[in-house]
Motif scaffolding. Structure first.
Motif, PDB file in Angstrom:
ATOM      1  N   UNK A  85       0.794  -1.237   0.000  1.00 33.59           N
ATOM      2  CA  UNK A  85       0.000   0.000   0.000  1.00 33.59           C
ATOM      3  C   UNK A  85       0.810   1.261   0.000  1.00 33.59           C
ATOM      4  N   UNK A  86       2.071   1.185  -0.317  1.00 31.41           N
ATOM      5  CA  UNK A  86       2.893   2.384  -0.243  1.00 31.41           C
ATOM      6  C   UNK A  86       2.908   2.953   1.159  1.00 31.41           C
ATOM      7  N   UNK A  87       2.783   2.057   2.162  1.00 27.46           N
ATOM      8  CA  UNK A  87       2.629   2.555   3.518  1.00 27.46           C
ATOM      9  C   UNK A  87       3.962   2.802   4.210  1.00 27.46           C
ATOM     10  N   UNK A  88       5.067   2.420   3.578  1.00 25.79           N
ATOM     11  CA  UNK A  88       6.358   2.628   4.221  1.00 25.79           C
ATOM     12  C   UNK A  88       6.772   4.082   4.074  1.00 25.79           C
ATOM     13  N   UNK A  89       7.403   4.618   5.109  1.00 23.88           N
ATOM     14  CA  UNK A  89       7.891   5.988   5.015  1.00 23.88           C
ATOM     15  C   UNK A  89       9.086   6.013   4.062  1.00 23.88           C
ATOM     16  N   UNK A  90       9.401   7.189   3.491  1.00 22.37           N
ATOM     17  CA  UNK A  90      10.513   7.227   2.530  1.00 22.37           C
ATOM     18  C   UNK A  90      11.804   6.665   3.089  1.00 22.37           C
ATOM     19  N   UNK A  91      12.075   6.910   4.373  1.00 17.01           N
ATOM     20  CA  UNK A  91      13.329   6.401   4.914  1.00 17.01           C
ATOM     21  C   UNK A  91      13.323   4.884   4.919  1.00 17.01           C
ATOM     22  N   UNK A  92      12.228   4.299   5.381  1.00 16.77           N
ATOM     23  CA  UNK A  92      12.180   2.833   5.418  1.00 16.77           C
ATOM     24  C   UNK A  92      12.219   2.260   4.021  1.00 16.77           C
ATOM     25  N   UNK A  93      11.441   2.874   3.126  1.00 16.48           N
ATOM     26  CA  UNK A  93      11.444   2.356   1.758  1.00 16.48           C
ATOM     27  C   UNK A  93      12.836   2.488   1.148  1.00 16.48           C
ATOM     28  N   UNK A  94      13.503   3.606   1.433  1.00 14.97           N
ATOM     29  CA  UNK A  94      14.848   3.810   0.905  1.00 14.97           C
ATOM     30  C   UNK A  94      15.809   2.754   1.418  1.00 14.97           C
ATOM     31  N   UNK A  95      15.722   2.455   2.710  1.00 11.71           N
ATOM     32  CA  UNK A  95      16.606   1.431   3.263  1.00 11.71           C
ATOM     33  C   UNK A  95      16.279   0.072   2.652  1.00 11.71           C
ATOM     34  N   UNK A  96      14.993  -0.186   2.389  1.00 12.17           N
ATOM     35  CA  UNK A  96      14.630  -1.462   1.771  1.00 12.17           C
ATOM     36  C   UNK A  96      15.197  -1.546   0.357  1.00 12.17           C
ATOM     37  N   UNK A  97      15.168  -0.416  -0.372  1.00 13.12           N
ATOM     38  CA  UNK A  97      15.749  -0.421  -1.715  1.00 13.12           C
ATOM     39  C   UNK A  97      17.242  -0.723  -1.626  1.00 13.12           C
ATOM     40  N   UNK A  98      17.915  -0.035  -0.701  1.00 11.91           N
ATOM     41  CA  UNK A  98      19.358  -0.268  -0.545  1.00 11.91           C
ATOM     42  C   UNK A  98      19.612  -1.715  -0.156  1.00 11.91           C
ATOM     43  N   UNK A  99      18.743  -2.263   0.726  1.00 14.07           N
ATOM     44  CA  UNK A  99      18.899  -3.643   1.143  1.00 14.07           C
ATOM     45  C   UNK A  99      18.747  -4.603  -0.019  1.00 14.07           C
ATOM     46  N   UNK A 100      17.739  -4.353  -0.857  1.00 19.29           N
ATOM     47  CA  UNK A 100      17.560  -5.201  -2.030  1.00 19.29           C
ATOM     48  C   UNK A 100      18.746  -5.064  -2.974  1.00 19.29           C
ATOM     49  N   UNK A 101      19.296  -3.840  -3.029  1.00 15.67           N
ATOM     50  CA  UNK A 101      20.327  -3.577  -4.031  1.00 15.67           C
ATOM     51  C   UNK A 101      21.657  -4.209  -3.662  1.00 15.67           C
ATOM     52  N   UNK A 102      22.020  -4.145  -2.367  1.00 18.38           N
ATOM     53  CA  UNK A 102      23.303  -4.731  -1.955  1.00 18.38           C
ATOM     54  C   UNK A 102      23.081  -6.213  -1.711  1.00 18.38           C
ATOM     55  N   UNK A 103      23.263  -7.010  -2.746  1.00 13.56           N
ATOM     56  CA  UNK A 103      23.017  -8.434  -2.617  1.00 13.56           C
ATOM     57  C   UNK A 103      24.256  -9.105  -2.051  1.00 13.56           C
ATOM     58  N   UNK A 104      24.090 -10.388  -1.729  1.00 15.00           N
ATOM     59  CA  UNK A 104      25.235 -11.137  -1.224  1.00 15.00           C
ATOM     60  C   UNK A 104      26.326 -11.197  -2.291  1.00 15.00           C
ATOM     61  N   UNK A 105      25.918 -11.252  -3.565  1.00 16.67           N
ATOM     62  CA  UNK A 105      26.914 -11.278  -4.637  1.00 16.67           C
ATOM     63  C   UNK A 105      27.750 -10.012  -4.603  1.00 16.67           C
ATOM     64  N   UNK A 106      27.113  -8.872  -4.266  1.00 15.86           N
ATOM     65  CA  UNK A 106      27.868  -7.619  -4.183  1.00 15.86           C
ATOM     66  C   UNK A 106      28.825  -7.643  -3.005  1.00 15.86           C
ATOM     67  N   UNK A 107      28.313  -7.992  -1.832  1.00 19.28           N
ATOM     68  CA  UNK A 107      29.155  -7.941  -0.634  1.00 19.28           C
ATOM     69  C   UNK A 107      30.348  -8.881  -0.792  1.00 19.28           C
TER      70      UNK A 107
END
Lengths: 535, 157
Positions: A44-66
């Motif tokens: 529902x787009x219910x996450x605040x921008x900060x939380x959504x932003x951290x989730x995007x970063x979390x999705x983006x930094x995969x184990x393959x990246x680390x």
């Protein structure tokens, strides 16, 4: 230097169990509680921008990246840093170029965004196929790497146990995606990125402290221990040996820049924001988070080489995938106190959670696309309840074959699969998104040509690179049938992807293009301003 | 980097042309800022013959928004990509330049690379700022206008 101390192993095992339990609980608690598609697909787009932003970063930094990028930095120094920078730049480009119109045009999946202008089942099925093709290799890499990673941290070597780990953790990842949906996985991603950045920052501080906060000293020591001397601090180590190493380096990095953030598990997070402004503000949290991680992994990667030397890292894993962990352990020195063991456990738990969360995010992206684009847009309209069940079954339908394939490829080199994912993202998905969001005369035939032509040319060219045969890190090291003198296919396949789209559009004639232009004008307010979101 | 979430930023002022520069002087890359055509037109909402002019204003708003977005995207994307490509080309073909030491033991190339991270954060702040000033208000207006149009169409049915 083999393995960690037994107390660290015991603590890691406890931490892994705790992490798995808590995250599964989080998923159950926050998962969609009604049969509501919007809630399952976007929360529902219910996450605040900060939380959504951290989730995007979390999705983006995969184990393959680390793990992968950490290894490249530890082995090749400068080239690894450039790779990490490309990763960060990719997300920034996504923010500048695609994020807002993508949010306005799409609803749940990439198929929605593309079908906004060109409705049709063929478009959706092709979009789903492209999603699966681009994400499956990346899932395989991480799943197959899980067995070795756990064996390394927990100190076992039985092959059966490794395969067991892959299957068990794979099942856990599927349940995250199926139970939690978008919102549940978002919480796991947030937890993961906070743990990863927090523990990583502490390790980086410890390493810098060892060198009295003299970054130059750290680089010098790393160059000395790398065995490459001053070449470690300039470009060219990673791609040395190819016929044109400089061009190879540039095309590889630009492929990462174009492909990295276009992968569907990242773009799907754009739809979870409430509006285009929210997407922008989410991204302005996500990009600095990734930038911070680039700094951390640079320090830890250089620190690993400086403190324990290249040979020791290569002895543990010839690909260097364990460099990040080795660097973290080396930061504590020879004898460790209980507090330091606890801190190191946090690092291993963060890595464990990273593997779990990134594969779960990819399974979710594939499952959403399969359920929403292929099955739900089938013969008749499905009830939301049926579609949600379908999405959950799809998570299993994607996850189980991925687990099986992962157990098969776990003893092969995984580098070609990572490269394949990024090349597909850059050559098929990026051109399709850019064209369909910004080019008004782009036609359906053009879109199909981009997606299919870009993917096929990538797959064909890939067989000729030295990642498939003819080098020690290739998939078939015993054979040599290379015919394409670059490591990645990007230098040819990205222009081909754009060219196919243009050709397809031109070939479909002036009338069709004019039709599309009118169609685009009808939805332009939608794409640019987000006016009238629902149909 | 936290911005308030209220949508109550000032609607772009209808400056007289000579006065329109100060708020956009931070955006030197936009020589003709897209307010220009709009100022020439009458304010649609205050017109008596409302319906016709609403449609007109709507289209011109969309054109303004398109131009604003296009400029912002092009400048931001090309700057980021251009800077990084330059960095790559220098790394590949001018290694002597990139390994020159700037401070004790710190080669120029690595420093330039790591310096990109703070620059990234500044670039994002700048992007966010210009988008709030230039793009958001127009998008907001178009959204409101479309809602009004839809309501009117429904009422007329």
């Amino acid at each position: 230097m083999t393995g960690f101390s037994s107390s660290a192993q015991a603590m890691s095992l406890v931490a892994f169990t705790v992490v798995a339990t808590i995250t599964l609980l989080l998923c159950v608690m926050t998962g969609p509680d009604r049969d509501d598609l919007d809630e399952f697909y976007t929360g529902y787009g219910s996450l605040s921008p900060m939380r959504n932003g951290l989730a995007i970063a979390g999705d983006y930094i995969s184990a393959a990246t680390v793990l992968g990028t950490g290894g490249v930095i530890a082995f090749f120094g400068y080239d690894g840093v450039v790779l990490a920078l490309s990763t960060a730049l990719s997300l920034m480009l996504l923010m500048f170029l695609l994020a807002e119109p993508l949010r306005n045009a799409g609803r749940f999946t990439m198929g929605d965004a593309l079908a906004r202008r060109m409705p049709g089942r063929a478009v959706r099925i092709t979009a789903c196929a492209a999603t699966l093709a681009a994400l499956l290799p990346l899932m395989l890499v991480q799943l197959a790497g899980t067995g070795d990673l756990l064996a390394f941290i927990l100190g076992f070597s039985s092959e059966g146990l490794k395969t067991g780990c892959i299957i068990g953790l794979g099942a856990l990842m599927i349940s995250y995606a199926a139970i939690g949906g978008m919102k549940g996985t978002a919480l796991i991603q947030i937890l993961k990125i906070v743990m990863l950045l927090g523990s990583g920052a502490v390790i980086a501080v410890l390493i810098l402290n060892k060198f009295d906060w003299n970054v130059g000293g750290l680089f010098d020591q790393a160059a000395r221990s790398s065995g490459a001397g001053s070449a470690f601090l300039s470009s060219g180590l990673q791609f040395a040996g190819g016929p044109n190493p400089r061009l190879d380096m540039i095309s590889s990095e630009l492929t990462v820049v174009l492909g990295g953030a276009c992968l569907p598990h990242i773009t799907m997070r754009m739809y979870t924001a409430g509006s285009a402004r929210q997407v922008r503000r989410s991204m302005s949290w996500a990009v600095p988070a990734v930038a911070l991680f680039v700094l951390i992994i640079t320090v830890v990667g250089f620190g690993a080489t400086a403190l324990i030397g290249r040979e020791a890292i290569a002895a543990e894993d010839p690909q260097g995938n364990t460099a990040y962990l080795l660097g973290a352990r080396a930061a504590f020195g020879a004898d460790v106190s209980t507090a330091e063991t606890l801190l190191f456990t946090t690092v291993t738990a963060a890595i464990f959670l990273t593997v779990l969360a990134s594969v779960a995010g990819m399974i979710l992206a594939c499952a959403n696309s399969l359920a929403h684009d292929v099955f739900a847009h089938g013969r008749k309209q499905l009830s939301p309840r049926r579609e949600m069940t379908l999405a959950r079954v799809s998570a299993a339908a994607v996850g189980i074959p991925a687990i099986l394939l992962a157990t098969l490829v776990q003893h092969h080199s995984l580098q070609p699969l990572v490269t394949l994912s990024f090349c597909l993202g850059a050559s098929a998905i990026a051109p399709a998104l850019v064209y369909s969001l910004f080019w008004r005369r782009y036609t359906r035939a053009g879109l199909m040509c981009t997606l299919i032509g870009g993917s096929v040319s990538t797959l064909v060219l890939m067989t000729g690179t030295n990642l498939v045969s003819g080098s020690p890190i290739s998939a078939f090291p015993g054979h040599d049938f290379t015919w394409f003198p670059f490591t990645t296919t990007g230098i040819v396949s990205i222009p081909l992807g754009f060219l196919f789209g243009w050709l397809g559009t031109v070939a479909s004639g002036r009338g069709a293009a004019e039709e599309q232009r009118k169609q685009y004008e009808a939805v332009e307010g939608w794409i640019l301003a987000g006016a009238v979101r629902r149909d | 980097m936290s911005y308030d979430s209220s949508p109550s930023y000032p609607v772009p002022p209808h400056h007289p042309p000579h006065n329109s520069s100060p708020s956009y002087s931070t955006y030197p890359t936009q020589p003709t800022y897209p307010w220009a055509p709009q100022q020439a037109e009458p304010e649609p909402a205050r017109q008596p013959n409302r319906h016709r002019h609403t449609a007109l204003g709507h289209h011109s708003d969309l054109r303004v928004l398109r131009t604003a977005y296009r400029w912002q995207r092009r400048v931001a994307t090309l700057t980021a990509l251009g800077y990084f490509t330059l960095f790559l080309v220098l790394s590949a073909w001018a290694p002597a330049f990139m390994t020159r030491e700037v401070a004790d033991g710190l080669p120029l190339g690595l420093m330039l690379g790591l310096f990109q991270m703070p620059v990234t954060c500044v670039a994002i702040a700048l992007y966010e700022y210009t988008a709030r000033r230039g793009v958001d208000p127009i998008a907001e207006r178009i959204r409101k206008q479309t809602e009004l149009d839809t309501k009117r169409a429904e009422a007329g049915r």
